[in-house]
Design a protein around this motif. Sequence first.
Motif, PDB file in Angstrom:
ATOM      1  N   VAL A  28       0.846  -1.491  -0.084  1.00 48.26           N
ATOM      2  CA  VAL A  28       0.058  -0.098  -0.224  1.00 48.26           C
ATOM      3  C   VAL A  28       0.679   1.130   0.107  1.00 48.26           C
ATOM      4  N   TYR A  29       2.330   1.133  -0.037  1.00 47.16           N
ATOM      5  CA  TYR A  29       3.232   1.692  -0.179  1.00 47.16           C
ATOM      6  C   TYR A  29       2.767   3.238   0.192  1.00 47.16           C
ATOM      7  N   LEU A  30       2.917   3.382   2.216  1.00 45.83           N
ATOM      8  CA  LEU A  30       1.986   4.844   2.863  1.00 45.83           C
ATOM      9  C   LEU A  30       2.790   5.847   2.344  1.00 45.83           C
ATOM     10  N   PRO A  31       2.597   6.737   2.188  1.00 46.68           N
ATOM     11  CA  PRO A  31       2.863   8.350   2.573  1.00 46.68           C
ATOM     12  C   PRO A  31       4.282   8.038   3.660  1.00 46.68           C
ATOM     13  N   ASP A  32       5.360   8.942   4.131  1.00 49.37           N
ATOM     14  CA  ASP A  32       6.295   8.595   5.352  1.00 49.37           C
ATOM     15  C   ASP A  32       6.021   9.385   6.014  1.00 49.37           C
ATOM     16  N   GLU A  33       4.871  10.355   6.428  1.00 48.71           N
ATOM     17  CA  GLU A  33       4.020  10.368   7.726  1.00 48.71           C
ATOM     18  C   GLU A  33       3.050   9.540   8.039  1.00 48.71           C
ATOM     19  N   VAL A  34       2.608   8.464   6.929  1.00 48.77           N
ATOM     20  CA  VAL A  34       1.348   8.365   7.616  1.00 48.77           C
ATOM     21  C   VAL A  34       1.927   6.390   8.240  1.00 48.77           C
ATOM     22  N   LEU A  35       3.227   6.626   7.306  1.00 46.03           N
ATOM     23  CA  LEU A  35       3.931   5.221   8.471  1.00 46.03           C
ATOM     24  C   LEU A  35       4.512   5.771   9.681  1.00 46.03           C
ATOM     25  N   GLU A  36       4.875   6.995   9.824  1.00 43.69           N
ATOM     26  CA  GLU A  36       5.505   7.130  11.425  1.00 43.69           C
ATOM     27  C   GLU A  36       4.712   7.070  12.168  1.00 43.69           C
ATOM     28  N   LYS A  37       3.473   7.424  12.318  1.00 44.48           N
ATOM     29  CA  LYS A  37       2.479   7.457  12.592  1.00 44.48           C
ATOM     30  C   LYS A  37       2.418   6.212  13.466  1.00 44.48           C
ATOM     31  N   ILE A  38       2.100   5.015  11.914  1.00 43.25           N
ATOM     32  CA  ILE A  38       1.549   3.769  12.329  1.00 43.25           C
ATOM     33  C   ILE A  38       2.411   3.036  12.966  1.00 43.25           C
ATOM     34  N   TYR A  39       3.768   3.149  12.116  1.00 42.72           N
ATOM     35  CA  TYR A  39       4.745   2.510  12.827  1.00 42.72           C
ATOM     36  C   TYR A  39       4.961   3.030  15.082  1.00 42.72           C
ATOM     37  N   ASN A  40       5.124   3.707  15.549  1.00 43.88           N
ATOM     38  CA  ASN A  40       5.182   4.739  16.978  1.00 43.88           C
ATOM     39  C   ASN A  40       4.332   5.241  17.134  1.00 43.88           C
ATOM     40  N   LYS A  41       3.866   6.649  16.670  1.00 41.27           N
ATOM     41  CA  LYS A  41       3.889   7.580  16.959  1.00 41.27           C
ATOM     42  C   LYS A  41       2.454   7.766  17.455  1.00 41.27           C
ATOM     43  N   ASN A  42       1.474   6.492  17.041  1.00 43.91           N
ATOM     44  CA  ASN A  42      -0.035   6.268  17.758  1.00 43.91           C
ATOM     45  C   ASN A  42       0.245   5.467  19.019  1.00 43.91           C
ATOM     46  N   ALA A  43       1.301   4.967  19.521  1.00 41.14           N
ATOM     47  CA  ALA A  43       1.219   3.905  20.559  1.00 41.14           C
ATOM     48  C   ALA A  43       1.852   5.015  20.883  1.00 41.14           C
ATOM     49  N   ILE A  44       2.806   5.742  20.930  1.00 42.24           N
ATOM     50  CA  ILE A  44       3.952   6.850  21.721  1.00 42.24           C
ATOM     51  C   ILE A  44       2.389   7.873  22.923  1.00 42.24           C
ATOM     52  N   LYS A  45       1.837   8.168  21.617  1.00 35.68           N
ATOM     53  CA  LYS A  45       0.890   8.841  22.049  1.00 35.68           C
ATOM     54  C   LYS A  45      -0.155   8.717  23.427  1.00 35.68           C
ATOM     55  N   ILE A  46      -0.635   7.493  23.142  1.00 38.35           N
ATOM     56  CA  ILE A  46      -1.527   6.400  23.770  1.00 38.35           C
ATOM     57  C   ILE A  46      -0.667   6.203  25.478  1.00 38.35           C
ATOM     58  N   LEU A  47       0.388   5.542  24.834  1.00 37.99           N
ATOM     59  CA  LEU A  47       1.151   5.503  26.028  1.00 37.99           C
ATOM     60  C   LEU A  47       1.461   5.881  27.634  1.00 37.99           C
ATOM     61  N   ASN A  48       1.383   7.237  26.365  1.00 38.02           N
ATOM     62  CA  ASN A  48       2.027   8.506  27.650  1.00 38.02           C
ATOM     63  C   ASN A  48       0.698   8.606  27.913  1.00 38.02           C
ATOM     64  N   ARG A  49      -0.147   8.619  28.115  1.00 36.77           N
ATOM     65  CA  ARG A  49      -1.999   8.882  29.060  1.00 36.77           C
ATOM     66  C   ARG A  49      -0.661   8.565  29.939  1.00 36.77           C
ATOM     67  N   TYR A  50      -0.515   7.385  30.270  1.00 36.52           N
ATOM     68  CA  TYR A  50      -0.139   7.110  31.930  1.00 36.52           C
ATOM     69  C   TYR A  50       0.840   8.080  32.360  1.00 36.52           C
ATOM     70  N   LYS A  51       1.577   8.373  31.614  1.00 36.44           N
ATOM     71  CA  LYS A  51       3.196   9.034  32.292  1.00 36.44           C
ATOM     72  C   LYS A  51       2.251  10.680  32.539  1.00 36.44           C
ATOM     73  N   GLU A  52       1.197  11.223  32.128  1.00 35.11           N
ATOM     74  CA  GLU A  52       0.423  12.645  32.207  1.00 35.11           C
ATOM     75  C   GLU A  52       0.077  12.484  33.471  1.00 35.11           C
ATOM     76  N   GLU A  53      -0.810  11.321  33.689  1.00 36.66           N
ATOM     77  CA  GLU A  53      -1.828  11.181  34.485  1.00 36.66           C
ATOM     78  C   GLU A  53      -1.544  10.699  35.656  1.00 36.66           C
ATOM     79  N   ILE A  54      -0.460  10.081  35.785  1.00 35.90           N
ATOM     80  CA  ILE A  54      -0.264   9.259  37.139  1.00 35.90           C
ATOM     81  C   ILE A  54       1.392   9.149  37.181  1.00 35.90           C
ATOM     82  N   LYS A  55       1.619   9.915  37.872  1.00 37.60           N
ATOM     83  CA  LYS A  55       2.707  10.067  38.499  1.00 37.60           C
ATOM     84  C   LYS A  55       3.244   9.995  39.761  1.00 37.60           C
TER      85      LYS A  55
END
Length: 369
Positions: free
Chosen positions: A342-369
């Motif tokens: 599906v030859y995705l654009p680079d900005e889409v690849l980066e989100k699917i490869y890691n950025k979207n997961a980081i955004k979700i996982l970072n909710r813990y760091k932001e809300e629970i310290k």
Amino acid sequence: MKKIFIKRYGFLFTCFISYAIATSAQTSDLRLVDWSPKSQLVVKETKIIKPKYPVIDIHNHLRDLSKAEYYLKEMDKAGVWMCANLDGLSENDLYKENLSVYHAISRERFLVFFSPDFSRIDETGFGEKEAERLEEAVRMGARGLQIYKALGLTLKDKNGKLIRIDDPRIDPIWAKCGELGIPVMIHSSDPKAFHDGPVDKYNERYEELIANPAWAYFNTNIPSKEDLLDQRNRVIERHPNTIFIAAHMANLAEDLDRVALWLEKYPNLYIDIDARISELGRQPYTARKFMIKYQDRILFATDTQPNAEAYRVHYRFLETDDEFFDPAPAHKFQARWMIYGVYLPDEVLEKIYNKNAIKILNRYKEEIK
């Protein structure tokens, strides 16, 4: 006269012999399971050793704890930054063993998800007690909740009734995930062909179901696929502060228009691609448009224990426009069709490869310290 006979009938005899030799190499009773045609198509093959961006594999089952070091080596070879192990079972405190083993190797590289023990659902205060165990697991390092497909499908309470996904006794657990800022990875139902028809000549997953007859739910007491998906969606709607990752492209990769409707309706819903590039890759135009449009809601995942070559098939699917290649090495044999990149654009690849997961996982760091 003899020469004329030989000339006239010798040619026919030669044709008959040639035909007999040709047909003897064929068989009319070849079993479908033995048919392995070699494509004569000549198309390019792109080798991708490592992805364009570091990868977070958000859906995996690292069952054999003795292989932890091996998994890490395969991740390194394939450019995988993190891998989520969804086998942190509450039952018998197995989550503690998983956390101990994988965090001893690398807390950064391995994520562990906690999975509730539904065998205790008839106990008074089950939801609250299991939510407390979840909170304990998170304090120890767990970073998500895993729900196996057995919920709603086969798990029963002490009265022999199926435990529904939207059973109110589970609500405290969903709510606790939102409070802790950790995601729920939820697997509900299976491919449409497992649910929607008999295992016959019209079933597109015939070979897979013949090999695994327990996966065929048609004409059984198991709830319909639609019922299971509706149960799941009611939970997602009921808990808007909790992030849900619906595994396997929300388990409806065969109908991306409906998945799109869910993404539009539920802002707390995300999806992952694990074990579904075989479905996505047979509809490359539709899949590409869908993945670009919903690039902020899709996560990379495999459901395949870390193996460099399996990861590379995923990269080839996501990054190239290669045609007609076999998806099976990425997971396992699922159906006979080939897939297309599906030859995705680079900005889409980066989100699917890691950025979207980081955004979700970072909710813990932001809300629970």
